[in-house]
Design a protein around this motif. Structure first.
Motif, short mmCIF file in Angstrom:
data_model
loop_
_atom_site.label_atom_id
_atom_site.label_comp_id
_atom_site.label_asym_id
_atom_site.label_seq_id
_atom_site.Cartn_x
_atom_site.Cartn_y
_atom_site.Cartn_z
N PHE A 95 10.82 12.75 -24.68
CA PHE A 95 9.96 13.39 -23.67
C PHE A 95 8.70 12.58 -23.41
N LEU A 96 8.27 11.74 -24.38
CA LEU A 96 7.06 10.95 -24.16
C LEU A 96 7.24 9.91 -23.06
N GLU A 97 8.49 9.55 -22.80
CA GLU A 97 8.76 8.54 -21.78
C GLU A 97 9.04 9.16 -20.42
N SER A 98 9.10 10.49 -20.33
CA SER A 98 9.51 11.14 -19.10
C SER A 98 8.46 11.07 -18.01
N ASN A 99 7.19 10.92 -18.38
CA ASN A 99 6.14 10.85 -17.36
C ASN A 99 5.59 9.44 -17.20
N GLY A 100 6.34 8.46 -17.64
CA GLY A 100 5.88 7.08 -17.52
C GLY A 100 6.41 6.42 -16.27
N PRO A 101 5.58 6.27 -15.19
CA PRO A 101 6.06 5.63 -13.96
C PRO A 101 6.28 4.14 -14.13
N LEU A 102 5.78 3.56 -15.21
CA LEU A 102 5.91 2.12 -15.42
C LEU A 102 7.00 1.79 -16.42
N SER A 103 8.01 2.62 -16.51
CA SER A 103 9.12 2.30 -17.39
C SER A 103 9.90 1.12 -16.81
N VAL A 118 0.84 -1.20 0.00
CA VAL A 118 0.00 0.00 0.00
C VAL A 118 0.87 1.25 0.00
N THR A 119 1.96 1.22 0.78
CA THR A 119 2.87 2.37 0.80
C THR A 119 3.48 2.61 -0.57
N GLN A 120 3.92 1.52 -1.21
CA GLN A 120 4.48 1.64 -2.55
C GLN A 120 3.44 2.18 -3.53
N LEU A 121 2.21 1.68 -3.41
CA LEU A 121 1.17 2.12 -4.33
C LEU A 121 0.84 3.60 -4.14
N VAL A 122 0.63 4.01 -2.89
CA VAL A 122 0.31 5.42 -2.63
C VAL A 122 1.48 6.31 -3.03
N GLY A 123 2.71 5.89 -2.65
CA GLY A 123 3.88 6.66 -3.05
C GLY A 123 4.04 6.73 -4.55
N GLY A 124 3.74 5.61 -5.23
CA GLY A 124 3.82 5.62 -6.70
C GLY A 124 2.81 6.55 -7.34
N VAL A 125 1.58 6.56 -6.76
CA VAL A 125 0.55 7.46 -7.30
C VAL A 125 0.95 8.92 -7.12
N ILE A 126 1.44 9.27 -5.91
CA ILE A 126 1.86 10.65 -5.66
C ILE A 126 3.05 11.02 -6.54
N SER A 144 3.91 9.66 -9.35
CA SER A 144 3.49 9.72 -10.75
C SER A 144 2.80 11.05 -11.07
N ALA A 145 1.95 11.52 -10.11
CA ALA A 145 1.27 12.80 -10.33
C ALA A 145 2.29 13.94 -10.39
N GLN A 146 3.26 13.93 -9.48
CA GLN A 146 4.29 14.97 -9.50
C GLN A 146 5.12 14.89 -10.77
N LEU A 147 5.46 13.67 -11.18
CA LEU A 147 6.25 13.50 -12.39
C LEU A 147 5.48 13.96 -13.62
N ARG A 148 4.18 13.67 -13.65
CA ARG A 148 3.36 14.09 -14.78
C ARG A 148 3.27 15.62 -14.84
N ASN A 149 3.10 16.25 -13.69
CA ASN A 149 3.03 17.71 -13.65
C ASN A 149 4.36 18.33 -14.10
N LYS A 150 5.46 17.75 -13.62
CA LYS A 150 6.78 18.26 -14.02
C LYS A 150 7.00 18.08 -15.51
N SER A 151 6.61 16.92 -16.05
CA SER A 151 6.79 16.65 -17.48
C SER A 151 5.95 17.61 -18.32
N GLU A 152 4.74 17.91 -17.86
CA GLU A 152 3.90 18.84 -18.62
C GLU A 152 4.52 20.24 -18.66
N ILE A 153 5.05 20.69 -17.53
CA ILE A 153 5.69 22.02 -17.49
C ILE A 153 6.91 22.06 -18.40
N GLU A 154 7.76 21.04 -18.31
CA GLU A 154 8.97 21.00 -19.13
C GLU A 154 8.62 20.90 -20.62
#
Length: 504
Positions: A203-211, A36-44, A46-56
């Motif tokens: 850049f398309l791979e930068s927001n992929g948490p499942l790489s 559960v910790t890994q899942l919640v941490g991964g979701v958070i 991933s959201a931060q990574l997606r936001n950063k990727s969108e800005i960049e």
């Protein structure tokens, strides 16, 4: 609120699914907690990574769009007949940031699949082009893969171009990157073709948490945490398992060595408390045995003196009454001695073959004229031989006294241990059934059958010498083996005594 029916259903499901051992429960809690910790941490994350990727991506797209605006303005300023010459010179020089070509019509492209980052980059570039070049109206933008990408209206592809034309501009091999193609109509029949990479080609791979790399890292960290958690839980629960085994063995009368005073402070205190409790119980049992023997022995001497004095009485009726009372008292004293001796048989457990043990009893009964039916089973059980023989013998003697004939059966009974809260595996019980064909027992008398010195009316008539201690002694011995003694009337008449013993 959830109805009681569903609550009971969920409780039964959880009881079947969840492990019953402390090691299993703690391991499951640790595993679920880590997951559960890994899942919640991964979701958070991933959201931060997606936001950063969108800005960049938005900043990179704007930078690329401004470069494209400069290139478009430059080629727009050239005469139409100079543009092919300038494009050829740029190619021979190794190109610029863009691969440039001039076409009479726009090239039909096969865009990449639906992707949020690619769409956002395309919209950002298009918005900047329209703002910076309001005098141009024809814009066509798309991200495409270099495979089968056309660059001219005559069908020429990027793969057909010389390497020095595109090697510093585009990434075609070994790991192709998506190419942004911008097509602008400068004049009627004049389309400028610009192809370029984003500042971050992948850049398309930068927001992929499942790489693959990230999944491998998470899997390794998860495996390390789980392994350490299970080792810690096992180290913590192992002393508790030893304590449980020692308590079970001591409850069955086996010799239990001292528990090692190692591990956590709580377990050391528990081990010391268990040792003190064991010593107190042993002293109590020894004192009880000595007390019973002493009292029984001391009582027999005055009983004998009273019998001698009774003989001096002149009244025959009174003398008979005294004799009857003294005989009953003497029988109770003998019964107390027998109860202590039969229940406290000190011997080690061993593998007992049930068929020879029962057949010796049957042989003696048949010589006395009793009818006994028995089928060999070939089963064995771990038990104290003399004590088990005493328990079976008491039940067998009762059946001979109160029934016309006796039927004995021995069988193995498989039980699902998860129902008993042990763990999820199959265990075996040994059932020894002794059935007499007598009148049976009234239903209201079952609750008091194991009380000492209690005998039913038909028992007193048929077994004058009995004292009513046999069932109690048999039950004590069987319970000391971790088993159970069950009594029930048979549907076709008679009483069935069932000894249930653990196979191992």
């Amino acid at each position: 609120m959830i109805p009681d029916t569903y609550q009971r259903f969920f409780a039964r499901v959880l009881a079947r699914v969840l492990p019953h051992s402390l090691l299993g429960q703690l391991s499951l809690v640790m595993v679920l907690g880590v997951l559960v910790t890994q899942l919640v941490g991964g979701v958070i994350w991933s959201a931060q990574l997606r936001n950063k990727s969108e800005i960049e991506t938005r900043i990179a797209a704007q930078h690329l769009a401004h470069s494209a605006v400069s290139a478009i303005r430059y080629f727009k300023s050239l005469p139409a007949n100079y543009r092919p010459l300038m494009i050829q010179q740029l190619r021979e020089m190794g190109g610029t940031r863009f691969f440039v070509n001039a076409n009479a019509t726009p090239i039909l492209l096969t865009p990449i699949g639906k992707n949020a980052l690619a769409d956002m980059a395309s919209q950002t570039v298009l918005k900047t082009l329209r703002e910076e070049l309001p005098f141009l109206s024809g814009f066509k933008l798309a991200f495409a893969w270099p495979d089968d990408l056309n660059v001219s209206d005559d069908g020429l592809k990027i793969a057909d171009l010389p390497d020095n034309w595109v090697q510093h501009i585009l990434l075609i091999k070994p790991n192709p990157a998506p190419i942004l193609v911008i097509q602008i109509q400068l004049e009627p029949g004049q389309w400028l073709y610009l192809a370029a990479l984003m500042p971050n080609p992948y850049f398309l791979e930068s927001n992929g948490p499942l790489s693959p790399d990230r999944l491998m890292l998470q899997a390794l960290s998860l495996a390390a945490v789980l392994l350490l958690s299970i080792l810690v839980v096992r180290w913590t629960t192992r002393p508790l398992a030893a304590l449980s085994d020692a308590a079970e063995a001591f409850g069955k009368g086996d010799t239990v060595p001292d528990l090692p005073e190692t591990g956590s402070r709580e377990f050391v205190k528990t081990a010391r408390a268990f040792r003190a409790m064991r010593d107190r119980i042993k002293r109590y049992l020894e004192d009880r045995e000595k007390l019973f023997a002493s009292i029984s022995h001391d009582l027999r001497t005055p009983i004998t003196r009273l019998k001698l004095r009774t003989e001096l009485l002149d009244d025959d009726a009174m003398r008979a009454d005294f004799h009857e009372d003294l005989d009953e008292l003497d029988m109770m004293v003998k019964g107390a001695l027998q109860s202590v001796k039969d229940s406290d048989i000190h011997e080690n457990r061993t593998e007992v073959r049930l068929d020879p043990l029962i057949q010796r009893m049957i042989r003696d009964a048949q010589m006395a004229g009793h009818a006994v039916a028995f089928t060999e089973s070939g089963l064995t059980v771990m038990a104290k031989p003399l004590a088990l023989k005493r328990a079976i013998g008491n039940l067998f003697d009762n059946a001979l006294f109160y029934g016309e004939r006796v039927t004995i059966s021995v069988r193995r009974h498989a039980i699902n241990s998860s129902e008993q809260g042990i763990d999820n595996r199959e265990l075996d019980d040994i059932k020894i059934e002794i059935r007499d064909h007598g009148p049976g027992v009234p239903e209201d008398a079952f609750s008091s059958l194991f009380q000492p010195y209690l005998r039913l009316a038909h028992g007193r008539e048929q077994n004058v010498g009995g004292m009513g201690l046999g069932l109690g002694i048999a039950r004590n011995i069987i319970q000391a083996h971790g088993g159970e003694l069950l009594l029930a009337n048979h549907a076709e008449g008679g009483l069935v005594a069932t000894i249930v013993l653990p196979h191992r």
